[in-house]
Motif scaffolding. Structure first.
Motif, PDB file in Angstrom:
ATOM      1  N   ASP A  33      -7.887  -7.987  12.694  1.00  0.00           N
ATOM      2  CA  ASP A  33      -7.641  -6.764  13.454  1.00  0.00           C
ATOM      3  C   ASP A  33      -8.912  -5.973  13.700  1.00  0.00           C
ATOM      4  O   ASP A  33      -9.817  -5.948  12.879  1.00  0.00           O
ATOM      5  CB  ASP A  33      -6.664  -5.876  12.667  1.00  0.00           C
ATOM      6  N   LEU A  83      -2.418   2.043   9.658  1.00  0.00           N
ATOM      7  CA  LEU A  83      -2.305   2.710   8.359  1.00  0.00           C
ATOM      8  C   LEU A  83      -1.783   4.135   8.500  1.00  0.00           C
ATOM      9  O   LEU A  83      -1.004   4.596   7.671  1.00  0.00           O
ATOM     10  CB  LEU A  83      -3.650   2.695   7.637  1.00  0.00           C
ATOM     11  N   CYS A 107      -6.399  -1.145  12.604  1.00  0.00           N
ATOM     12  CA  CYS A 107      -6.120  -0.912  11.183  1.00  0.00           C
ATOM     13  C   CYS A 107      -5.956   0.575  10.907  1.00  0.00           C
ATOM     14  O   CYS A 107      -5.067   0.994  10.172  1.00  0.00           O
ATOM     15  CB  CYS A 107      -7.268  -1.425  10.320  1.00  0.00           C
ATOM     16  N   ARG A 151       0.831  -1.210   0.000  1.00  0.00           N
ATOM     17  CA  ARG A 151       0.000   0.000   0.000  1.00  0.00           C
ATOM     18  C   ARG A 151       0.863   1.256   0.000  1.00  0.00           C
ATOM     19  O   ARG A 151       0.556   2.221  -0.716  1.00  0.00           O
ATOM     20  CB  ARG A 151      -0.981  -0.037   1.173  1.00  0.00           C
TER      21      ARG A 151
HETATM   22 FE1  FES Z   1      -5.107  -3.461   9.090  1.00  0.00          FE
HETATM   23 FE2  FES Z   1      -2.538  -2.631   9.146  1.00  0.00          FE
HETATM   24  S1  FES Z   1      -3.549  -4.050  10.492  1.00  0.00           S
HETATM   25  S2  FES Z   1      -4.163  -1.945   7.924  1.00  0.00           S
END
Ligand code: FES
Ligand code: SAM
Length: 347
Positions: free
Chosen positions: A314, A323, A319, A279
């Motif tokens: 998660d 991120l 998350c 990403r």
């Molecule tokens: Fe879901 Fe990193 S744990 S984006």
């Protein structure tokens, strides 16, 4: 290659042959990514927009050959979220700074127009400052219009492949490229901000087909384009096909940024699944959107459209902050904003 990249940046399009040779080469990658990031920064600075993805159902009446939740996969444990489940995902998402909710799911006949419009209008009432994005597959003009009138703003429907023969190699006969494309034009006519896209490295794909995808996208002029590598799922007819390439996905993201300078371009979960830095690399190739999962942890593993999907264990908050760290590590920032496409005027 460098001159083709410069031509694309200046003219925002190329011929089919030129696109095919740009796609097939891996020369001048650094130059391509550098130009794509410069164009992204010109329009959006270092802002990265987040969308909270709510995977509302893994029931699907279709049988796409690539998809893990296809109707024919009898091994899937099926679930669907009801109105209150969805509203509590939105509540949690709002507190985490999401101002776009994406309701995505299989084509689940449980959600009649009445049920779906009731859900959409409840979200619209409670979150007037948020965008509501739907990704619920193919429906009639009237159904799309009913969703729009209930308060939906955006719709994501990947065209999958612009080539009709290739489309028939990826789907059973009951599905057609013609209908898929008609849906996209219907959505535009109704007034949605529209997203389309395709898988990179889907079985039988060629550089010429990818060139046709780019030309189709150029003609459609969507506000969003979602692309990610094909990843095989072990319980589908395409289990034995190789996965798509991360490098080619990055190249295509950069090409899309130069072709449609203000497009909203996600660095997808599929990219993060094939490469732990996927990403971040996507953002550094011109992407400016990420779509973390807001679905309840209890159902996440069940929305397995391909093998080894990341972030299925998660919490939404984990998350979100994971991120944020990742995005900040590459000099960008996550913004609390609906994140509309630049030239778009709110309804
Ligand atoms: Fe879901 Fe990193 S744990 S984006
Ligand atoms: N049912 C809706 C639709 O048809 O648009 C939305 C859900 S569908 C699972 C969302 C997207 O997932 C598809 O458009 C497809 O491009 C992608 N997808 C499905 N199977 C995949 C796979 N094995 N690898 C990568 N992407 C996949």
């Amino acid at each position: 290659m460098k001159s083709l990249i410069e031509k694309l940046e200046k003219q925002h399009t190329l011929s089919k042959e030129e696109f095919a040779s740009l796609v097939a080469s891996n020369e001048a990658n650094d130059f391509l990514f550098q130009r794509a990031v410069a164009v992204r920064q010109e329009h959006y600075g270092n802002n990265v927009y987040i969308r909270g993805l709510i995977e509302l159902s893994n029931y699907c009446k279709n049988n796409c050959y690539y998809c893990g939740i296809r109707a024919g996969n009898t091994e899937v444990s099926r679930y669907r979220l009801l109105k209150d489940d969805i509203l509590s995902c939105c509540e949690q998402g709002y507190q985490l700074g999401f101002r776009t909710f994406v309701l995505q799911g299989g084509e689940d006949i449980y959600y009649t127009d009445d049920i779906m419009t009731d859900i959409i209008s409840a979200i619209r009432r409670q979150y007037p400052d948020c965008a509501i994005t739907l990704s619920l597959g193919e429906h009639s003009y009237d159904t799309y219009k009913a969703y729009f009138d209930a308060g939906a703003d955006r719709y994501l429907l990947r065209h999958e492949t612009a080539n009709f023969h290739h489309y028939s190699q990826l789907h059973p006969q009951s599905l057609s490229a013609e209908n898929r494309q008609q849906c996209l034009y219907d959505l535009k006519r109704i007034g949605y901000q529209v997203g389309t896209g395709f898988m990179v490295g889907s079985p039988y794909q060629t550089p010429e087909y990818l060139a046709e995808d780019l030309l189709f996208i150029k003609q459609l002029q969507p506000q969003m384009v979602g692309i990610g590598p094909f990843i095989p799922h072990h319980q589908t007819p395409f289990a034995a096909f190789p996965q798509g390439s991360v490098d080619l996905t990055l190249r295509l993201l950069a090409i899309l940024r130069l072709m449609l300078p203000t497009v909203l371009l996600p660095a997808t979960t599929a990219l993060g699944t094939l490469d732990p830095q996927g990403r971040e690399k996507g953002i550094l190739a011109g992407a400016n959107v990420i779509m973390p999962n807001l679905s309840p942890v209890a159902v996440r593993k069940k929305y397995q459209i391909y093998d080894h999907k990341i972030c299925t264990g998660d919490e939404a908050a984990e998350c979100r902050f994971c991120l944020q760290k990742r995005i900040e590590s590459i000099g960008c920032r996550i913004v609390v904003d609906r994140g509309d496409a630049k030239q778009y005027k709110e309804k």
